[in-house]
Motif scaffolding. Structure first.
Motif, PDB file in Angstrom:
ATOM      1  N   THR A 319     -10.036 -11.519  10.575  1.00 26.97           N
ATOM      2  CA  THR A 319      -8.843 -10.907   9.712  1.00 26.97           C
ATOM      3  C   THR A 319      -9.172  -9.304   9.754  1.00 26.97           C
ATOM      4  OG1 THR A 319     -10.342 -11.062   7.767  1.00 26.97           O
ATOM      5  CG2 THR A 319      -8.670 -13.104   8.278  1.00 26.97           C
ATOM      6  N   VAL A 320      -8.132  -8.582   9.479  1.00 29.47           N
ATOM      7  CA  VAL A 320      -7.927  -7.179   9.712  1.00 29.47           C
ATOM      8  C   VAL A 320      -7.994  -6.954   8.117  1.00 29.47           C
ATOM      9  CG1 VAL A 320      -6.967  -5.174  10.210  1.00 29.47           C
ATOM     10  CG2 VAL A 320      -7.003  -7.004  11.686  1.00 29.47           C
ATOM     11  N   MET A 321      -9.195  -5.741   7.788  1.00 31.82           N
ATOM     12  CA  MET A 321      -9.032  -5.032   6.446  1.00 31.82           C
ATOM     13  C   MET A 321      -8.524  -3.635   6.520  1.00 31.82           C
ATOM     14  SD  MET A 321     -11.962  -4.755   3.608  1.00 31.82           S
ATOM     15  CE  MET A 321     -13.201  -3.762   4.540  1.00 31.82           C
ATOM     16  N   HIS A 322      -7.459  -3.368   5.812  1.00 34.04           N
ATOM     17  CA  HIS A 322      -6.961  -2.008   5.831  1.00 34.04           C
ATOM     18  C   HIS A 322      -7.865  -1.046   4.901  1.00 34.04           C
ATOM     19  CE1 HIS A 322      -4.000  -3.692   8.717  1.00 34.04           C
ATOM     20  NE2 HIS A 322      -3.909  -4.487   7.543  1.00 34.04           N
ATOM     21  N   VAL A 323      -8.375  -0.217   5.195  1.00 30.27           N
ATOM     22  CA  VAL A 323      -9.172   0.738   3.958  1.00 30.27           C
ATOM     23  C   VAL A 323      -8.847   2.052   4.158  1.00 30.27           C
ATOM     24  CG1 VAL A 323     -11.115  -0.767   3.872  1.00 30.27           C
ATOM     25  CG2 VAL A 323     -11.205   1.187   5.680  1.00 30.27           C
ATOM     26  N   GLU A 436     -11.688   2.414   0.275  1.00 35.81           N
ATOM     27  CA  GLU A 436     -10.966   1.570  -0.637  1.00 35.81           C
ATOM     28  C   GLU A 436      -9.876   0.689   0.274  1.00 35.81           C
ATOM     29  OE1 GLU A 436      -8.321   2.305  -4.760  1.00 35.81           O
ATOM     30  OE2 GLU A 436      -8.419   4.053  -3.325  1.00 35.81           O
ATOM     31  N   GLU A 437     -10.070  -0.609  -0.184  1.00 35.11           N
ATOM     32  CA  GLU A 437      -9.075  -1.369   0.446  1.00 35.11           C
ATOM     33  C   GLU A 437      -7.541  -1.418   0.249  1.00 35.11           C
ATOM     34  OE1 GLU A 437      -8.610  -5.973   1.652  1.00 35.11           O
ATOM     35  OE2 GLU A 437     -10.196  -5.596   0.202  1.00 35.11           O
ATOM     36  N   MET A 438      -6.950  -1.236   1.252  1.00 33.28           N
ATOM     37  CA  MET A 438      -5.220  -0.777   1.010  1.00 33.28           C
ATOM     38  C   MET A 438      -4.263  -1.826   1.570  1.00 33.28           C
ATOM     39  SD  MET A 438      -5.626   2.232  -0.362  1.00 33.28           S
ATOM     40  CE  MET A 438      -4.438   3.390  -0.349  1.00 33.28           C
ATOM     41  N   SER A 439      -3.219  -1.798   1.111  1.00 32.87           N
ATOM     42  CA  SER A 439      -2.141  -2.784   1.549  1.00 32.87           C
ATOM     43  C   SER A 439      -0.842  -1.912   1.445  1.00 32.87           C
ATOM     44  CB  SER A 439      -1.934  -3.940   0.562  1.00 32.87           C
ATOM     45  OG  SER A 439      -3.126  -4.683   0.669  1.00 32.87           O
ATOM     46  N   LEU A 440       0.141  -2.514   2.482  1.00 32.23           N
ATOM     47  CA  LEU A 440       1.373  -1.949   2.206  1.00 32.23           C
ATOM     48  C   LEU A 440       2.291  -2.328   1.279  1.00 32.23           C
ATOM     49  CD1 LEU A 440       2.322  -1.930   6.333  1.00 32.23           C
ATOM     50  CD2 LEU A 440       1.899  -0.052   5.018  1.00 32.23           C
ATOM     51  N   LEU A 559       1.449   1.264 -12.702  1.00 31.06           N
ATOM     52  CA  LEU A 559       2.526   2.231 -12.671  1.00 31.06           C
ATOM     53  C   LEU A 559       2.629   2.576 -11.118  1.00 31.06           C
ATOM     54  CD1 LEU A 559       2.205   4.608 -15.529  1.00 31.06           C
ATOM     55  CD2 LEU A 559       3.963   2.662 -15.323  1.00 31.06           C
ATOM     56  N   LYS A 560       1.646   2.483 -10.292  1.00 31.88           N
ATOM     57  CA  LYS A 560       1.472   2.831  -8.671  1.00 31.88           C
ATOM     58  C   LYS A 560       2.166   3.899  -8.588  1.00 31.88           C
ATOM     59  CE  LYS A 560       2.526  -2.206  -7.907  1.00 31.88           C
ATOM     60  NZ  LYS A 560       2.590  -2.584  -9.240  1.00 31.88           N
ATOM     61  N   TRP A 637       1.138   3.016   1.792  1.00 31.26           N
ATOM     62  CA  TRP A 637      -0.122   2.327   1.660  1.00 31.26           C
ATOM     63  C   TRP A 637      -0.562   2.391   0.172  1.00 31.26           C
ATOM     64  CZ3 TRP A 637      -2.238  -0.989   5.008  1.00 31.26           C
ATOM     65  CH2 TRP A 637      -1.948  -0.750   6.331  1.00 31.26           C
ATOM     66  N   VAL A 638      -1.063   1.483  -0.388  1.00 34.18           N
ATOM     67  CA  VAL A 638      -1.461   1.538  -1.784  1.00 34.18           C
ATOM     68  C   VAL A 638      -2.627   0.726  -2.071  1.00 34.18           C
ATOM     69  CG1 VAL A 638       0.777   1.865  -2.590  1.00 34.18           C
ATOM     70  CG2 VAL A 638      -0.128  -0.393  -2.818  1.00 34.18           C
ATOM     71  N   PRO A 639      -3.601   0.861  -3.161  1.00 30.66           N
ATOM     72  CA  PRO A 639      -4.940   0.181  -3.211  1.00 30.66           C
ATOM     73  C   PRO A 639      -4.478  -1.358  -3.371  1.00 30.66           C
ATOM     74  CG  PRO A 639      -4.864   2.333  -4.422  1.00 30.66           C
ATOM     75  CD  PRO A 639      -3.551   2.078  -3.881  1.00 30.66           C
ATOM     76  N   THR A 640      -5.130  -2.170  -2.680  1.00 35.22           N
ATOM     77  CA  THR A 640      -4.824  -3.707  -2.876  1.00 35.22           C
ATOM     78  C   THR A 640      -4.915  -4.134  -4.139  1.00 35.22           C
ATOM     79  OG1 THR A 640      -5.590  -4.027  -0.467  1.00 35.22           O
ATOM     80  CG2 THR A 640      -5.607  -6.105  -1.890  1.00 35.22           C
ATOM     81  N   SER A 641      -5.794  -3.276  -4.957  1.00 27.91           N
ATOM     82  CA  SER A 641      -6.083  -4.009  -6.340  1.00 27.91           C
ATOM     83  C   SER A 641      -4.779  -3.755  -7.257  1.00 27.91           C
ATOM     84  CB  SER A 641      -7.149  -3.116  -6.916  1.00 27.91           C
ATOM     85  OG  SER A 641      -7.019  -1.687  -7.103  1.00 27.91           O
TER      86      SER A 641
END
Length: 644
Positions: A319-323, A436-440, A559-560, A637-641
């Motif tokens: 699995t690919v992890m985006h950081v 820091e792990e990120m997600s779209l 609030l992102k 890209w925003v933090p996965t958390s």
């Protein structure tokens, strides 16, 4: 790509430290940092002779070619043996001979029946023999018998139990190149067949299965050990993607790099010992000799391997992890990187696609957007490894930091993974910035992300916010702040301020409800997360001008925010801009603004989503609007958390 290195890492006080690293064959490296290889003239002459022989063969094969050279490949030689047979009516070697044998058999049988007929006494037997003679002499029967003989022999032929080659695709390409200049009907028909997508897919599937099956079939005994033979294709455009190291006199596979031929084939594994390459023994060879050897080899490489004795875990889906990187990294300045040529440089704020964490110290990754141009994955420090050495730097005196770091690294690689996990947890407590792990994330149309403008005083971010509010008042808004002072005559609670008593303000402050707060004239002021959320829920974009100390609370809310750093221009340009506002700052004041901006970028640059240099106010304003509008059209890209 095959890369090479010695077993071990940079060691304290040794002149040989530079050789204790992996070396890239297909990537340009820094030759000055490597130990010069021990030259073996006899070996090099053998390789040169081998290359010369291949070149001579190719030259001989290319002489006297016409539209279709029947000697160019095995398939064309077979077609040339029976030129009257087209592509859609293929034959196999020996058919004409088989047909003649069938006719001969019929003639012999006919003569035998005629001889027997002479000794028959009754008329009925004579009549039966005559019918047989007429049947055997009939041309249609002869043709049918010939076809039967050919088909029966073909069906009874024993099929091979293993593939003959794993290069069916290459053979197809070879024939296609030969047919490029052909205008013959058979050549055009064959070229159309070979370029058919279905046939190409069939050849690809054949080669994939053949590689695996041939790898299993090529397991033999060598010097009392089980070995296997592996064939891989090395080209200048497609690197092999593996690293090797010396272990005493042996050459071992140290790392399989994602994106290379070795990884795609699955035939090379970490810990395999390479005995030979194309019949050339590697036992006792220095890694630099292996480097020079492989640089001269192209095409199909045959590896003779002793498989690794390590227990292989069950295959699992990578699995690919985006950081997002929270620090700058330059592999050329890192003495611990196993292979400097494979090291992946990046800057604070870059998005990295981590595709392998098999080595906890050195992950394999791509930079976001570089996947198409970057064939092989690069090496970056693992999170725990980076945390540990950064923690060590903070606790080690400067004069002994480098030596302590080298001793720790050698010792660290001898520890168990369990201890590594414990050290990682301890390092995290030191708040060391790594990844820091990120997600779209694509913002909903009815819930816009707050825009936080960060800048030192006199950088123009307040003016940019005011212009946005004036130009599009229905799209942008500010959060209504809280205060403990009394309302004035023209002020209304909830419009200019939320007027609260001091105790209520302090209770909310202790509960972490304020993004920023301060005291002025014995009164408290602050902007709460609830005020920002109220603007967001209304469908408008909340504009904030904040100090960097407010980012932690804002980013820990739900609030992102989208954080934009407004950087000041040069000192002279800043003086000119402030002069248009009627300000006459001193030179030390200007220097303070610029130094403060550098500190902000150094300490918080990893959380800035964008940076605008406010050298021209109009250009900065249009760039700010462009960035805000892009949030509606492109995912960010925003933090996965934030999405949990």
């Amino acid at each position: 790509m095959i890369t090479t290195h010695m077993n071990g890492y940079v060691q304290e006080g040794t002149a040989q430290a530079a050789s204790h690293r992996e070396r890239a064959v297909d990537c340009p490296g820094d030759e000055s940092c490597l130990v010069k290889p021990v030259h073996c003239s006899a070996q090099m002459e053998r390789i040169q002779h081998y290359q010369d022989e291949l070149r001579k063969r190719r030259e001989e094969d290319s002489r006297g070619k016409h539209d279709i050279d029947p000697n160019a490949s095995l398939r064309l030689r077979k077609l040339a043996q029976n030129p009257k047979v087209g592509v859609d009516n293929p034959t196999f070697e020996g058919k004409e001979h088989t047909t003649k044998d069938a006719i001969t058999d019929l003639e012999e049988l006919l003569q035998a029946i005629k001889w027997v007929q002479q000794y028959l006494s009754d008329a009925r037997s004579h009549q039966d023999a005559e019918l047989l003679i007429q049947l055997l002499a009939n041309d249609d029967f002869k043709c049918a018998y010939s076809i039967y003989t050919v088909v029966s022999q073909k069906m009874n032929r024993v099929n091979p139990t293993s593939p003959l080659t794993a290069q069916a695709q290459e053979l197809c390409l070879e024939v296609q190149k030969i047919l490029q200049s052909s205008q013959q009907k058979e050549g055009l028909e064959l070229r159309a067949l070979l370029t058919n997508p279905h046939l190409q897919a069939l050849m690809q599937a054949h080669d994939s299965l053949a590689v695996q099956e041939m790898a299993e079939d090529n397991v033999i005994q060598y010097l009392g050990k089980t070995v296997k033979m592996v064939r891989l294709h090395k080209t200048r455009d497609t690197p092999l993607g593996a690293t090797v190291r010396n272990d005493m006199d042996s050459v071992m596979v140290s790392r399989v790099v994602k994106g290379g031929t070795a990884e795609h084939s699955g035939l090379l594994n970490e810990g395999d010992e390479i005995l030979e390459i194309n019949g050339i023994s590697l036992r006792g060879k220095h890694v630099n000799e292996v480097h020079d050897l492989l640089q001269q080899m192209h095409g199909t490489l045959t590896f003779l391997l002793i498989p690794s004795s390590q227990i292989k875990s069950a295959p699992h889906r990578q699995t690919v992890m985006h950081v997002r990187a929270d620090f700058d990294y330059d592999p050329s300045d890192d003495p611990f990187v196993p292979c400097r040529e494979l090291g992946l440089s990046f800057q604070k704020g870059d998005i990295l696609h981590v595709i392998s964490q098999d080595d906890p110290n050195w992950w394999q990754a791509y930079r976001d957007g570089d996947e198409e141009n970057q064939l092989l994955a690069g090496l970056i420090p693992g999170k725990c490894f980076q945390q540990q050495r950064e923690t060590l730097k903070r606790t080690t005196p400067d004069r002994s930091r480098e030596q302590q770091g080298k001793r720790w690294y050698v010792k660290k690689n001898k520890q168990q993974k369990k201890k590594s996990t414990s050290l990682c947890k301890n390092a995290e407590s030191e708040d060391v910035l790594t990844y820091e792990e990120m997600s779209l994330y694509h913002q909903p149309a009815n819930r816009k992300r707050p825009i936080a403008l960060i800048a030192p005083t006199n950088s123009g971010h307040d003016e940019l916010r005011r212009r946005l509010l004036v130009v599009e008042p229905n799209k942008f808004a500010v959060a209504v702040p809280h205060t403990t002072r009394s309302a004035r005559i023209h002020e209304r609670n909830g419009r200019e301020y939320h007027f609260v008593n001091r105790q209520s303000f302090e209770d909310d402050l202790s509960a972490g409800k304020f993004i920023e707060s301060g005291e002025y004239g014995k009164n408290l002021y602050g902007t709460s997360t609830d005020s920002v959320r109220h603007v967001v829920n209304s469908g408008r974009i909340c504009l904030l001008c904040l100090h960097t100390r407010s980012l932690k609370v804002l980013r820990s809310s739900n609030l992102k925010p989208f954080v934009i750093f407004i950087a000041p221009p040069s000192q002279e340009r800043l003086r000119t801009l402030l002069a248009t506002e009627g300000k006459t700052p001193k030179p030390e004041d200007l220097m303070e603004v610029i130094e403060k901006a550098r500190e902000m970028e150094q300490d918080f640059g990893h959380v800035f989503d964008a940076t605008i240099v406010n050298a021209e106010p109009n250009e900065a304003f249009f760039e700010l609007r462009r960035l805000i509008e892009k949030l509606d059209t492109e995912p960010q890209w925003v933090p996965t958390s934030w999405l949990c």
